[in-house]
Scaffold this motif. Structure first.
Motif, short mmCIF file in Angstrom:
data_model
loop_
_atom_site.label_atom_id
_atom_site.label_comp_id
_atom_site.label_asym_id
_atom_site.label_seq_id
_atom_site.Cartn_x
_atom_site.Cartn_y
_atom_site.Cartn_z
N ASP A 105 36.39 30.15 38.62
CA ASP A 105 37.34 29.65 39.62
C ASP A 105 37.02 30.19 41.01
O ASP A 105 37.06 29.45 41.99
CB ASP A 105 38.77 30.03 39.24
CG ASP A 105 39.31 29.24 38.07
OD1 ASP A 105 38.70 28.22 37.69
OD2 ASP A 105 40.35 29.66 37.51
N SER B 169 34.01 28.44 42.43
CA SER B 169 34.39 27.08 42.83
C SER B 169 35.13 27.07 44.16
O SER B 169 34.88 26.21 45.01
CB SER B 169 35.26 26.43 41.75
OG SER B 169 34.54 26.30 40.56
N LEU B 170 36.03 28.03 44.34
CA LEU B 170 36.77 28.10 45.59
C LEU B 170 35.87 28.49 46.76
O LEU B 170 36.01 27.96 47.86
CB LEU B 170 37.93 29.09 45.46
CG LEU B 170 39.07 28.65 44.55
CD1 LEU B 170 40.07 29.79 44.37
CD2 LEU B 170 39.75 27.41 45.09
N ALA C 36 32.82 27.74 47.13
CA ALA C 36 32.00 26.59 47.48
C ALA C 36 32.73 25.65 48.45
O ALA C 36 32.09 24.87 49.16
CB ALA C 36 31.60 25.83 46.22
N LEU C 37 34.05 25.73 48.52
CA LEU C 37 34.82 24.88 49.42
C LEU C 37 34.87 25.41 50.84
O LEU C 37 35.26 24.69 51.77
CB LEU C 37 36.26 24.73 48.89
CG LEU C 37 36.40 24.08 47.51
CD1 LEU C 37 37.86 24.13 47.07
CD2 LEU C 37 35.88 22.65 47.54
N LEU C 38 34.50 26.67 51.03
CA LEU C 38 34.55 27.28 52.36
C LEU C 38 33.36 26.85 53.21
O LEU C 38 32.28 26.57 52.70
CB LEU C 38 34.55 28.80 52.24
CG LEU C 38 35.74 29.44 51.55
CD1 LEU C 38 35.52 30.93 51.42
CD2 LEU C 38 37.02 29.16 52.31
N ASN C 39 33.59 26.85 54.52
CA ASN C 39 32.48 26.65 55.45
C ASN C 39 32.41 27.86 56.38
O ASN C 39 33.24 28.76 56.31
CB ASN C 39 32.62 25.32 56.20
CG ASN C 39 33.87 25.27 57.06
OD1 ASN C 39 34.21 26.23 57.72
ND2 ASN C 39 34.56 24.14 57.04
N ASP D 142 35.58 28.82 58.27
CA ASP D 142 36.59 29.47 57.42
C ASP D 142 36.32 30.96 57.31
O ASP D 142 37.25 31.77 57.30
CB ASP D 142 36.60 28.87 56.02
CG ASP D 142 37.06 27.42 56.01
OD1 ASP D 142 37.88 27.03 56.84
OD2 ASP D 142 36.57 26.67 55.14
#
Length: 65
Positions: free
Chosen positions: A50, A53-54, A56-59, A62
């Motif tokens: 988890d 996965s989270l 991977a959503l950051l840029n 962020d």
């Protein structure tokens, strides 16, 4: 790996590398087999998946905030 109750090896310290597919084949197999029979390590594995996965959503923006 460390030994737990009954000398059962636990793999929590390898979970990050396992999730990122960064282990050698023999270590990866050991972790996979252990996760099938150890609820505590399996729960920690789900948390690690988890988290990856989270992340991977950051840029970059962020991370700079």
């Amino acid at each position: 790996m460390t030994a737990g109750p009954g000398d059962t090896p636990h793999v929590r310290q390898l979970l990050g590398a396992y999730v990122l597919d960064a282990l050698e084949a023999d270590e990866s197999g050991t972790v996979a087999r252990h996760l099938q029979r150890c609820g505590g390590c399996a729960a920690a594995y789900v948390e690690a998946v988890d988290a990856v996965s989270l992340l991977a959503l950051l840029n970059v923006d962020d991370l700079l905030e």
